[in-house]
Design a protein around this motif. Sequence first.
Motif, PDB file in Angstrom:
ATOM      1  N   GLY C  76       0.785  -1.379   0.014  1.00  0.00           N
ATOM      2  CA  GLY C  76      -0.161  -0.161  -0.177  1.00  0.00           C
ATOM      3  C   GLY C  76       0.835   1.033   0.062  1.00  0.00           C
ATOM      4  N   ALA C  77       2.094   1.080   0.155  1.00  0.00           N
ATOM      5  CA  ALA C  77       2.839   2.272   0.101  1.00  0.00           C
ATOM      6  C   ALA C  77       2.738   3.065  -1.554  1.00  0.00           C
ATOM      7  N   ASP C  78       2.854   4.225  -1.447  1.00  0.00           N
ATOM      8  CA  ASP C  78       2.467   4.925  -2.840  1.00  0.00           C
ATOM      9  C   ASP C  78       3.556   5.003  -3.739  1.00  0.00           C
ATOM     10  N   LYS C  79       4.995   5.321  -3.218  1.00  0.00           N
ATOM     11  CA  LYS C  79       6.013   5.599  -4.160  1.00  0.00           C
ATOM     12  C   LYS C  79       7.172   4.821  -3.442  1.00  0.00           C
ATOM     13  N   ALA C  80       8.256   4.370  -4.235  1.00  0.00           N
ATOM     14  CA  ALA C  80       9.583   4.036  -4.158  1.00  0.00           C
ATOM     15  C   ALA C  80      10.570   4.198  -4.647  1.00  0.00           C
ATOM     16  N   VAL C  81      11.732   4.526  -3.764  1.00  0.00           N
ATOM     17  CA  VAL C  81      13.209   4.996  -4.243  1.00  0.00           C
ATOM     18  C   VAL C  81      14.177   4.073  -4.031  1.00  0.00           C
ATOM     19  N   LEU C  82      14.984   3.595  -5.070  1.00  0.00           N
ATOM     20  CA  LEU C  82      16.043   2.799  -4.921  1.00  0.00           C
ATOM     21  C   LEU C  82      17.226   3.326  -5.128  1.00  0.00           C
ATOM     22  N   ILE C  83      17.881   3.746  -4.127  1.00  0.00           N
ATOM     23  CA  ILE C  83      19.290   4.310  -4.138  1.00  0.00           C
ATOM     24  C   ILE C  83      20.299   3.076  -4.418  1.00  0.00           C
ATOM     25  N   ASN C  84      20.682   3.045  -5.517  1.00  0.00           N
ATOM     26  CA  ASN C  84      21.577   1.839  -5.981  1.00  0.00           C
ATOM     27  C   ASN C  84      23.186   2.336  -5.652  1.00  0.00           C
ATOM     28  N   CYS C  85      23.787   1.325  -4.901  1.00  0.00           N
ATOM     29  CA  CYS C  85      25.268   1.583  -4.558  1.00  0.00           C
ATOM     30  C   CYS C  85      25.939   0.144  -4.696  1.00  0.00           C
ATOM     31  N   GLU C  86      25.474  -0.261  -5.625  1.00  0.00           N
ATOM     32  CA  GLU C  86      26.202  -1.500  -6.134  1.00  0.00           C
ATOM     33  C   GLU C  86      27.732  -1.475  -6.159  1.00  0.00           C
ATOM     34  N   ASP C  87      28.165  -0.139  -6.864  1.00  0.00           N
ATOM     35  CA  ASP C  87      29.304  -0.045  -7.120  1.00  0.00           C
ATOM     36  C   ASP C  87      30.438   0.657  -6.124  1.00  0.00           C
ATOM     37  N   LEU C  88      29.512   0.791  -4.879  1.00  0.00           N
ATOM     38  CA  LEU C  88      30.420   1.418  -3.706  1.00  0.00           C
ATOM     39  C   LEU C  88      30.889   0.334  -3.219  1.00  0.00           C
ATOM     40  N   GLU C  89      32.243   0.627  -2.947  1.00  0.00           N
ATOM     41  CA  GLU C  89      33.003  -0.426  -2.037  1.00  0.00           C
ATOM     42  C   GLU C  89      32.948  -0.073  -0.411  1.00  0.00           C
ATOM     43  N   ALA C  90      33.323  -0.532   0.640  1.00  0.00           N
ATOM     44  CA  ALA C  90      33.495  -0.305   1.753  1.00  0.00           C
ATOM     45  C   ALA C  90      32.360   0.426   2.231  1.00  0.00           C
ATOM     46  N   GLN C  91      31.192  -0.339   2.353  1.00  0.00           N
ATOM     47  CA  GLN C  91      30.073   0.386   3.075  1.00  0.00           C
ATOM     48  C   GLN C  91      29.636  -0.144   4.463  1.00  0.00           C
ATOM     49  N   ASP C  92      29.368   0.748   5.340  1.00  0.00           N
ATOM     50  CA  ASP C  92      28.887   0.390   6.702  1.00  0.00           C
ATOM     51  C   ASP C  92      27.581   1.307   6.900  1.00  0.00           C
ATOM     52  N   GLN C  93      27.346   1.447   8.186  1.00  0.00           N
ATOM     53  CA  GLN C  93      26.136   1.999   8.588  1.00  0.00           C
ATOM     54  C   GLN C  93      26.444   3.317   8.399  1.00  0.00           C
ATOM     55  N   HIS C  94      27.702   3.798   8.709  1.00  0.00           N
ATOM     56  CA  HIS C  94      27.748   5.287   8.423  1.00  0.00           C
ATOM     57  C   HIS C  94      27.609   5.799   6.949  1.00  0.00           C
ATOM     58  N   THR C  95      28.174   4.936   5.957  1.00  0.00           N
ATOM     59  CA  THR C  95      27.945   4.918   4.508  1.00  0.00           C
ATOM     60  C   THR C  95      26.436   5.072   4.260  1.00  0.00           C
TER      61      THR C  95
END
Lengths: 325, 382, 256
Positions: C76-95
């Motif tokens: 039932g949500a109205d919109k969705a946004v996917l922020i793609n960061c597949e190419d991003l190395e070294a991710q954590d919660q800060h990222t």
Amino acid sequence: MGRTVLTFAEIRENELRNVSFEALAAAKDISDGGEVVAAVAGSDDDSLAETLFHYGADRVVKVENEILDHYTNDGYFQAYLQVIQTVKPDVVILGHTALGKDLSPRLAARFNAGLISDATDIEVIDEEVVFTRPIYSGKAFEKKRVKEGTIFATIRPNNIQALDKDSSRTGEVLTEEVVINDLRTVVKEVVRKATSGVDLSEAKVIVAGGRGIKSAEGFKPLEELAEELGAAVGASRGACDADYCDYSLQIGQTGKVVTPDLYIACGISGAIQHLAGMSNSKVIVAINKDPEANIFNVADYGIVGDLFEVVPLLTEEIKSLKVGV
Amino acid sequence: MDFRLDEEIEFLKTNIRNFVNNEVEKVAMQIEKEDKIPERIIELSKEMGLFGLSIPEEYGGLGIGMVGKCALYEELGKTHNGYTTLIGAHTGIGTVGIVELGNEEQKQKYLPDMASGNKIGAFALTEPEAGSNASNLKTTAVKRGDTYILNGTKHYITNAIEADVFTVMAVTDPSKGAKGITSFIVEKSFPGFQVGAVEEKMGLKGSHSAELIFEDCEVPEENVLGEVGKGYMNALKILANGRAGLAARNLGSCQKLLDMCMEYVQERVQFGVPIIEHQAVAHMVAEIGVEIEALRSFTYRIAWKVDQGEKVIKEAAMLKLYGSEVYNRVADKALQVHGGVGYISDYPIERYYRDARITRIYEGTSEIQKNIIASQLRKEYS
Amino acid sequence: MDIYVLLKRTFDTEEKIVINEGKVSDEGVDFIINPYDEFAVEEAILLRDKHGGEVTVVSVGSEETEKELRTALAMGADKAVLINCEDLEAQDQHTTASILAAFFQDKDYDLILGGNVSNDNSTGQVGPRLAEQLGLPYVTMITNIEVDGNTATLKRDVEGDTEVIEATLPLLVTAQQGLNEPRYPSLPGIMKAKRKPLEEIDYDDLDIDEDEIEAKTETITTFLPPEKGAGKILDGELEVQVKELVSNLHQEAKIL
């Protein structure tokens, strides 16, 4: 190379929580000959500082402001922030408690720093502080480090051994008057839970019930056993879904993850999600009618039988053991 | 030829699978013991829109083709067959008559409530003296003014006690035999309608079959479904349309049995090895696997033909026959693979074994399917 | 109300964990919406239905996350946004929090909801970190929320006790078990979800300095807990079993 390690001690019902002593032990390891500082807020009881010295603190910071008598995110954030700015530690350690979970990410974010949450073990390897923490609710573990800057970490209660009490230890007590402005979230009321006093995440012994409990009243024999053992009562998702108890008692992948010394599973079949929440307990006892129940695969001791017969017998037996001692 | 399902259908399937695994499977034993589908499951099924899966979108349903429907029926077949039958009889023979033959007013009046599950549908053809021989109906409908007066008894009517809306076949002109039969939409609340005795059955617990008794039951003329005198052909059409869906449900049940077998044969150890290592057992699961693949191809090919608008009277009869027979063979082998455990009521295998049995009987027995197939073949070759 | 929900794609809770070369393998794994985020999605929909407005679901992830976003739209949500960061190395919660902070920079929001933790890494950091970066107040582990005008009254689970908290919007909250019972996406909802907007953006489309979002932490290795040896199923009369159990716990395991 010694490090300055700052731990924030937590108080509940006017006493220091165990996890605060465990944090001191961790801090001692990490400090590598440096200084262990314990900060304590929300109490003017001077004996607390003494106790913190006994368990490994080199210096104690008494954080003072009457707003800190009760926890608020904004209040404690401002206070802890000021303490960190004063002490300038290399490492900050909190318990992975309701308070620690709520506050630590914000503190780390403010210092643009890395935070290791829910550590179950800490080692210093080649000058590097390496944390072990569960992932996938304990189905696996990872070893992690903070790459640079101030290290923030929260430690899971009941996993790191506190130091033996050394009553001869003492140290310097500093008082930090903190300035607190503007509380954006206000606690209007605290409703104490109905169940027994022992908290699940810190309990040494847990008696848990599943679908086999059959009704809310079915928890009664478990509560009696828990009382005898000084244990906390928990539940599987099945029992919560069936409305036998509140979700706050749920243990498992979508509930609490616990690691007590003794876990007694009564009428719990042992779905993988439940096992994720408790299978790292030190000793597991399973009581279930179904000999094929999955829970027996992780149990150290299993009794195949009706929990409504077994649990009261167990309660009696423990009573008589106590009398015998 | 592309055998892949649309992405959207896959998505629907995944969600039905989650629902079935998280909710229905958990209460399967309870349904079996209490002979009742828990209210929560009915409510959740309504909220999910499962009751509307064969109804066009403009009437509040899903509006998907037969291939899509079969894909969803296959998922529903993987759980308690009593539950599946409640949904399947409603979305199949219970609503298809109104969808296919109803006029606009009838569709507007009945379908939205049936799509939401607020009104359950059922199909009433069978009578004590008219089972396989559907043209031997004794229930009569006499026109009096703008009302038809129905008299007679139907029996073994699936969803009888749950349903609000019945598609009923009755004789309007006894002199014309099969051509004197007319279909009616009868509401539970019509005067003179009542539900009789509920049958105790061998299986399909939670789904209920009962008698319908018409005693001067008054049905307004506007509730004639399709044309007067076309009831027999209507009934055949409705049944034919339900057949692919039924085969898909059977397919799902077979797949579930294979899933359970494969788990069991790799865990159960006899003579020091998992029983899959024993060739006799290995061959049984291999045979089950083949039967399922054949049924799957058959089901979706016929469903695809339906979606192309092709006539499938012969093929649908073949599929109904084959799907039911495969389900019975698979259930028998699955029970054998499980040995004693398969026979014990604490485990689901024996339930599938019992539930499989009805599929060779209801919605046209295997023997009647063969008659239809033979007569269609004769037509082709004459 | 403008409501945003933070959503993460995670392993199905039924999955067993397999480690391959020091990393958790995702081969053949079924994915779901992180269960705690599912509570957040459900609550957002309930609030929208009550107060009007729009629910936008946001995920920082890979292309595959589209499936979970579609599920949220089907709920039932109205919109969705996917922020793609597949190419991003070294991710954590800060990222993740920093990418989200950049995303929210030019957005109007009254309420941001997220899960209390994810069921994979379980750090519970992203919500509070994001709030701090946006300068928003936040309340974690909520089991109830009522909104009246600009004021939210929340119940928060504190180790079994319940805190009743009052706060002013805009606000960020994280959902705890017990907040609600998430609905199953309805079949018509799933059909409709296809027509709802799902926007995909790349993380470097946002106003971000790549150095600033670099992970602050790193995983050295991943491993499975030691396997438990087979336990001991006791036998005999129940009374005898119970006695044996207690003496075992007392003497062998030194627990009682």
